[in-house]
Write a protein that holds these residues in place. Structure first.
Motif, PDB file in Angstrom:
ATOM      1  N   LEU A  49      -8.322   6.520  12.129  1.00 20.70           N
ATOM      2  CA  LEU A  49      -7.220   5.764  11.544  1.00 20.70           C
ATOM      3  C   LEU A  49      -7.645   4.316  11.308  1.00 20.70           C
ATOM      4  O   LEU A  49      -7.390   3.733  10.248  1.00 20.70           O
ATOM      5  CB  LEU A  49      -6.003   5.827  12.483  1.00 20.70           C
ATOM      6  N   GLU A  50      -8.329   3.771  12.309  1.00 23.58           N
ATOM      7  CA  GLU A  50      -8.805   2.391  12.210  1.00 23.58           C
ATOM      8  C   GLU A  50      -9.708   2.188  10.978  1.00 23.58           C
ATOM      9  O   GLU A  50      -9.543   1.237  10.214  1.00 23.58           O
ATOM     10  CB  GLU A  50      -9.577   2.058  13.509  1.00 23.58           C
ATOM     11  N   GLN A  51     -10.630   3.101  10.782  1.00 21.84           N
ATOM     12  CA  GLN A  51     -11.534   2.984   9.628  1.00 21.84           C
ATOM     13  C   GLN A  51     -10.757   3.069   8.311  1.00 21.84           C
ATOM     14  O   GLN A  51     -11.050   2.363   7.344  1.00 21.84           O
ATOM     15  CB  GLN A  51     -12.575   4.118   9.669  1.00 21.84           C
ATOM     16  N   MET A  52      -9.765   3.920   8.297  1.00 22.52           N
ATOM     17  CA  MET A  52      -8.988   4.071   7.052  1.00 22.52           C
ATOM     18  C   MET A  52      -8.160   2.828   6.765  1.00 22.52           C
ATOM     19  O   MET A  52      -8.040   2.396   5.624  1.00 22.52           O
ATOM     20  CB  MET A  52      -8.068   5.290   7.158  1.00 22.52           C
ATOM     21  N   ILE A  53      -7.579   2.276   7.821  1.00 22.81           N
ATOM     22  CA  ILE A  53      -6.799   1.042   7.630  1.00 22.81           C
ATOM     23  C   ILE A  53      -7.723  -0.054   7.100  1.00 22.81           C
ATOM     24  O   ILE A  53      -7.370  -0.802   6.175  1.00 22.81           O
ATOM     25  CB  ILE A  53      -6.154   0.588   8.957  1.00 22.81           C
ATOM     26  N   PRO A 108       0.825  -1.228   0.000  1.00 18.85           N
ATOM     27  CA  PRO A 108       0.000   0.000   0.000  1.00 18.85           C
ATOM     28  C   PRO A 108       0.850   1.265   0.000  1.00 18.85           C
ATOM     29  O   PRO A 108       1.457   1.615   1.003  1.00 18.85           O
ATOM     30  CB  PRO A 108      -0.814  -0.099   1.295  1.00 18.85           C
ATOM     31  N   GLU A 109       0.840   1.932  -1.130  1.00 15.02           N
ATOM     32  CA  GLU A 109       1.616   3.167  -1.277  1.00 15.02           C
ATOM     33  C   GLU A 109       1.113   4.242  -0.317  1.00 15.02           C
ATOM     34  O   GLU A 109       1.880   5.105   0.131  1.00 15.02           O
ATOM     35  CB  GLU A 109       1.500   3.651  -2.725  1.00 15.02           C
ATOM     36  N   GLU A 110      -0.183   4.167   0.018  1.00 12.72           N
ATOM     37  CA  GLU A 110      -0.777   5.179   0.907  1.00 12.72           C
ATOM     38  C   GLU A 110       0.007   5.295   2.219  1.00 12.72           C
ATOM     39  O   GLU A 110       0.202   6.399   2.741  1.00 12.72           O
ATOM     40  CB  GLU A 110      -2.239   4.817   1.206  1.00 12.72           C
ATOM     41  N   LEU A 111       0.450   4.166   2.738  1.00 10.56           N
ATOM     42  CA  LEU A 111       1.159   4.195   4.025  1.00 10.56           C
ATOM     43  C   LEU A 111       2.503   4.903   3.890  1.00 10.56           C
ATOM     44  O   LEU A 111       2.898   5.685   4.760  1.00 10.56           O
ATOM     45  CB  LEU A 111       1.357   2.773   4.551  1.00 10.56           C
ATOM     46  N   ALA A 112       3.197   4.618   2.805  1.00  6.85           N
ATOM     47  CA  ALA A 112       4.497   5.265   2.614  1.00  6.85           C
ATOM     48  C   ALA A 112       4.319   6.773   2.461  1.00  6.85           C
ATOM     49  O   ALA A 112       5.070   7.564   3.038  1.00  6.85           O
ATOM     50  CB  ALA A 112       5.189   4.672   1.386  1.00  6.85           C
ATOM     51  N   LEU A 113       3.303   7.171   1.682  1.00 11.11           N
ATOM     52  CA  LEU A 113       3.072   8.603   1.488  1.00 11.11           C
ATOM     53  C   LEU A 113       2.684   9.266   2.809  1.00 11.11           C
ATOM     54  O   LEU A 113       3.058  10.413   3.069  1.00 11.11           O
ATOM     55  CB  LEU A 113       1.981   8.843   0.441  1.00 11.11           C
ATOM     56  N   ALA A 114       1.940   8.550   3.646  1.00 12.73           N
ATOM     57  CA  ALA A 114       1.495   9.129   4.911  1.00 12.73           C
ATOM     58  C   ALA A 114       2.679   9.536   5.784  1.00 12.73           C
ATOM     59  O   ALA A 114       2.630  10.554   6.462  1.00 12.73           O
ATOM     60  CB  ALA A 114       0.588   8.143   5.649  1.00 12.73           C
ATOM     61  N   VAL A 115       3.741   8.767   5.749  1.00 10.79           N
ATOM     62  CA  VAL A 115       4.913   9.144   6.546  1.00 10.79           C
ATOM     63  C   VAL A 115       5.936   9.906   5.708  1.00 10.79           C
ATOM     64  O   VAL A 115       7.122   9.962   6.043  1.00 10.79           O
ATOM     65  CB  VAL A 115       5.580   7.899   7.196  1.00 10.79           C
ATOM     66  N   ASP A 116       5.447  10.464   4.578  1.00 13.40           N
ATOM     67  CA  ASP A 116       6.263  11.331   3.736  1.00 13.40           C
ATOM     68  C   ASP A 116       7.462  10.617   3.112  1.00 13.40           C
ATOM     69  O   ASP A 116       8.491  11.228   2.826  1.00 13.40           O
ATOM     70  CB  ASP A 116       6.743  12.559   4.536  1.00 13.40           C
ATOM     71  N   THR A 127      -1.016   9.085  10.847  1.00 13.70           N
ATOM     72  CA  THR A 127      -2.167   9.633  11.571  1.00 13.70           C
ATOM     73  C   THR A 127      -3.381   9.638  10.651  1.00 13.70           C
ATOM     74  O   THR A 127      -3.242   9.471   9.435  1.00 13.70           O
ATOM     75  CB  THR A 127      -1.899  11.091  11.994  1.00 13.70           C
ATOM     76  N   ALA A 128      -4.554   9.831  11.254  1.00 14.28           N
ATOM     77  CA  ALA A 128      -5.772   9.900  10.440  1.00 14.28           C
ATOM     78  C   ALA A 128      -5.619  11.001   9.390  1.00 14.28           C
ATOM     79  O   ALA A 128      -6.049  10.851   8.241  1.00 14.28           O
ATOM     80  CB  ALA A 128      -6.983  10.165  11.322  1.00 14.28           C
ATOM     81  N   GLU A 129      -4.971  12.063   9.775  1.00 15.74           N
ATOM     82  CA  GLU A 129      -4.845  13.201   8.881  1.00 15.74           C
ATOM     83  C   GLU A 129      -3.934  12.906   7.679  1.00 15.74           C
ATOM     84  O   GLU A 129      -4.330  13.069   6.519  1.00 15.74           O
ATOM     85  CB  GLU A 129      -4.293  14.377   9.682  1.00 15.74           C
ATOM     86  N   ASN A 130      -2.691  12.445   7.985  1.00 15.57           N
ATOM     87  CA  ASN A 130      -1.788  12.232   6.839  1.00 15.57           C
ATOM     88  C   ASN A 130      -2.206  11.024   6.004  1.00 15.57           C
ATOM     89  O   ASN A 130      -1.979  10.992   4.803  1.00 15.57           O
ATOM     90  CB  ASN A 130      -0.312  12.196   7.265  1.00 15.57           C
ATOM     91  N   ILE A 153      -4.442   8.779   0.969  1.00 14.20           N
ATOM     92  CA  ILE A 153      -5.476   8.015   0.252  1.00 14.20           C
ATOM     93  C   ILE A 153      -6.030   8.851  -0.892  1.00 14.20           C
ATOM     94  O   ILE A 153      -6.209   8.368  -2.013  1.00 14.20           O
ATOM     95  CB  ILE A 153      -6.601   7.583   1.232  1.00 14.20           C
ATOM     96  N   LYS A 154      -6.246  10.137  -0.631  1.00 12.05           N
ATOM     97  CA  LYS A 154      -6.757  11.020  -1.686  1.00 12.05           C
ATOM     98  C   LYS A 154      -5.760  11.132  -2.842  1.00 12.05           C
ATOM     99  O   LYS A 154      -6.133  11.092  -4.010  1.00 12.05           O
ATOM    100  CB  LYS A 154      -7.043  12.414  -1.119  1.00 12.05           C
ATOM    101  N   THR A 155      -4.479  11.263  -2.494  1.00  8.38           N
ATOM    102  CA  THR A 155      -3.457  11.395  -3.536  1.00  8.38           C
ATOM    103  C   THR A 155      -3.439  10.170  -4.449  1.00  8.38           C
ATOM    104  O   THR A 155      -3.416  10.288  -5.673  1.00  8.38           O
ATOM    105  CB  THR A 155      -2.064  11.547  -2.886  1.00  8.38           C
TER     106      THR A 155
END
Ligand code: SF4
Ligand code: SF4
Lengths: 424, 257
Positions: A327-331, A81-89, A198-201, A206-208
């Motif tokens: 965060l839980e819902q997003m995961i 999941p690329e989303e996780l990598a992007l979340a931590v920049d 975080t839920a925010e990042n 996910i949007k990106t």
């Protein structure tokens, strides 16, 4: 571009002489297969540029990102999941492995009858040819096929690896295993980057990624027009580039290209005549610069209107639900989205048969060409099933097995042309 | 006149047709200079158009012969040619110099499904040529020679090189050479029958291509596919002309449309 980047490549410890060789082959290939096309869109200049700078500017960007403390994560599979990598920049790049390089060296680590893709990523590493591989702070493997699974054991002796266990069924237990693996990967990324998901990042990430998938979905919808407004080769290239270009920049330029496509469609312009046979490719992923078969198909007068592949719709068909708040819902949304991937590693994998058939119908194809890399068990097996399903549905199909070498090009041409003769 | 030109890996065949009749047939080895061979073969022929097929089909297209040259694959050409000889045929087997093809025919000689060997020469004319050399027998006589066997050993290897090794070691064990030759033929017939099954073998089966001249291959193929020569296994008089004939027929179709 060579001179300006030599120092950077040297610092990455590339084998400069071998790397020069690779670049010149790549350049020639690209010229023959891409630049020779008639009536290409203006928007493709962006991709020509990205590809001409694939080992230059993009690598420079990665080095700059590293200098700012960002981490580079390399992957081989659309399951990570690329989303996780992007979340931590972090920056995620797909490691291509689409060329026959370093094969002899690779065969000292993996058996000879291993698929070309695996041999290629090992070969690239051992021969010190790939600036992406050498830039990675972490490389993520997955247990999708036996060949990869065992190859990563050997690869881990040469590169920092994290392995995700991808389940092979779609039961509740498998979903639970996958979620545990997603969380374990998240922790690994947090440890690597020192940042928290975080839920925010994560929402932003996910949007990106969804935005990129939407742009590619839009492209896929537009190319289905008659006459096809863009060649399959170009769309394959776009899909390939999507794995290593910056996602935001990439999305914007694909949307621009789509605007041009819309105009072209309105004007009734096509890259091929309206009566050119429409072919869909289905099966194994085609990493850069594995353009052999698409080139053979399109230079035989057909146009490829869809790729049922990880470098194609398997990677873009499903979006992640964006409505999660915690965060839980997003995961959970991520897990659900990734569990929809219909990789041949799953058993049973009936949804792929449905997906292939409905895609072939939606795209109004004249035929489906199934592509398997030699020694790829999962896709070779499914090739038999897919062919049976398509034949029952009255859709012509043909299976081809090949690798990255050029010695079978003439045979491939004969088969492809003969197939086109039967569907015309 | 309309020409069909089949440039294969071993030989080049030319068939000329006029008004639906074959009026010209020519043949030459491919050699390392197929272009010169084609030119020599066409010498003195004036044609309205030509259709080229086989591996070298693109070569002819670039020759600038003074008349239009279209190309079709050898699969289509063999389908058309075979169906011309035997309109009732349902499946075509072509064993050529470098390729083996199994074709399911639709009405009118159209190709339904086809299979082709991959890059290796296993089970092709090349395989026979190689192994005939071990016996120091011209390949044209190899089939007759093999028919002298009565107890063929199983040759497991389909790789041309390894089959040679296997044959040599069988010789060293004192197996009668005719039997080894028969075993080599049998290994091809088995493999070929398999390929035919994959396209859905239906009868009659038409056997074309140079190897169809080989009486041992014909007999073993009949055994392996449960066919009877002359009834459900049909071989045209000049099986190696089938591709060129099919190409010429396609030329006539194009000329009519
Ligand atoms: S084919 Fe399967 S293993 Fe390969 S990239 Fe796609 S999902 Fe991953
Ligand atoms: S192509 Fe097949 S064998 Fe190769 S890595 Fe992918 S799934 Fe595994």
């Amino acid at each position: 571009m060579s001179e300006a980047y030599r120092e950077m490549w040297e610092n990455l410890n590339l084998d400069l002489a071998a790397h020069d060789g690779l670049l010149s082959v790549l350049g020639k290939f690209y010229g023959d297969i891409y630049m020779s096309q008639q009536g290409r869109l203006k928007g493709m200049e962006y991709l020509d540029f990205v590809l001409s700078e694939v080992h230059g500017l993009r690598i420079k960007e990665l080095q700059d990102a590293k200098a700012q403390g960002r981490k580079i994560v390399g992957t081989f599979c659309v399951f990570v999941p690329e989303e996780l990598a992007l979340a931590v920049d972090a920056v995620q790049v797909g490691l291509c492995a689409g060329a026959d390089a370093g094969r002899e060296a690779a065969e000292t680590l993996v058996p000879r009858n291993t698929c070309a893709l695996i041999k290629s990523f090992i070969g690239f590493k051992l021969a010190r040819l790939c600036p992406y591989t050498e830039s990675c702070d972490l490389i993520v493997g997955e247990t999708t096929c036996d060949g990869k699974k065992k190859a990563y054991e050997a690869f881990a002796e040469h590169a920092p690896m994290h392995i995700m266990e991808v389940p092979q069924t779609k039961t509740e237990a498998a979903r639970a295993l996958w979620k545990a693996e997603v969380l374990r990967y998240m922790e690994k990324l947090e440890e690597l980057t020192g940042k928290k998901v975080t839920a925010e990042n994560l929402a932003a990430a996910i949007k990106t990624v969804n935005a990129r998938r939407r742009a590619l979905q839009r492209l896929n919808a537009l190319r289905a027009a008659v006459p096809a407004p863009i060649s399959g080769r170009d769309v394959l290239l776009i899909n390939q580039v999507s794995f290593y270009d910056d996602p935001v920049r990439f999305t914007a330029s694909i949307n621009t290209l789509c605007d041009q496509l819309e105009e072209r469609i309105k004007a009734g312009d096509g890259v091929a005549p309206a009566d050119a046979p429409r072919v869909m490719l289905s099966g194994c992923p085609m990493a850069v610069p594995n353009w052999k078969l698409p080139y053979v198909i399109e230079s035989s007068g057909a146009v490829i209107v869809g790729e049922e592949s990880c470098i194609g719709t398997r990677n873009t068909r499903d979006l992640t639900d964006e409505s999660g708040l915690t965060l839980e819902q997003m995961i959970d949304a991520l897990c659900d989205r990734y569990m929809k991937i219909d990789c041949a590693c799953f058993t049973p994998n009936a949804e792929r048969l449905d997906n292939v058939e409905s895609m072939a119908r939606d795209l109004k194809v004249d035929g489906v060409i199934q592509y398997a890399l030699m020694f790829c068990q999962p896709y070779a097996h499914e090739g038999i099933k897919v062919e049976r399903r398509l034949t029952a549905g009255g859709i012509p199909s043909m299976s081809l097995e090949t690798d990255y070498s050029m010695e079978d090009v003439e045979q491939l041409k004969t088969r492809v042309e003969a197939f086109l003769e039967t569907v015309r | 006149m309309i020409l069909g030109i089949d440039i294969g890996s071993r030989s080049i065949e030319v068939v000329g047709m006029a008004g639906g009749e074959v009026v010209e047939k020519r043949r030459a080895p491919t050699t390392f200079n197929p272009v010169a061979q084609v030119r020599a073969l066409l010498d003195g022929l004036s044609a309205r158009r030509a259709v080229a097929t086989g591996y070298g089909r693109k070569l002819v297209q670039d020759l600038d012969l003074g008349f239009p040259v279209e190309t079709i694959t050898e699969i289509k050409a063999h389908g058309l040619g075979a169906a011309h000889h035997f309109p009732e045929g349902r499946t075509v087997l072509d064993i050529g110099g470098q390729d083996t093809k199994a074709i399911a025919l639709l009405p009118g000689g159209r190709v339904g499904k086809f299979e082709m060997n991959d890059r290796c020469a296993a089970g092709t004319g090349k395989f026979l040529e190689y192994t005939a050399q071990i016996f120091q027998i011209p390949v044209q006589e190899f089939g007759l020679y093999a028919l002298g066997g009565d107890a063929p050993p199983i040759i497991n290897s389909m790789c041309t090189v390894f089959a040679e090794t296997e044959a040599t070691s069988l010789m060293a064990q004192g197996v009668r050479p005719e039997n080894i030759a028969l075993g080599l033929h049998l290994s091809i017939a088995r493999r070929t029958a398999n390929m035919l099954q994959r396209v859905g073998l239906a009868f009659p089966l038409i056997f074309v291509g140079g190897v169809a001249h080989n009486p041992c291959m014909r007999r073993l193929l009949a055994e392996q596919t449960g066919t009877v020569e002359g009834e459900t296994l049909l071989v045209p008089a000049e099986p190696d002309m089938t591709g060129a004939l099919g190409a010429a027929l396609w030329g006539e179709t194009l000329a009519r449309s």
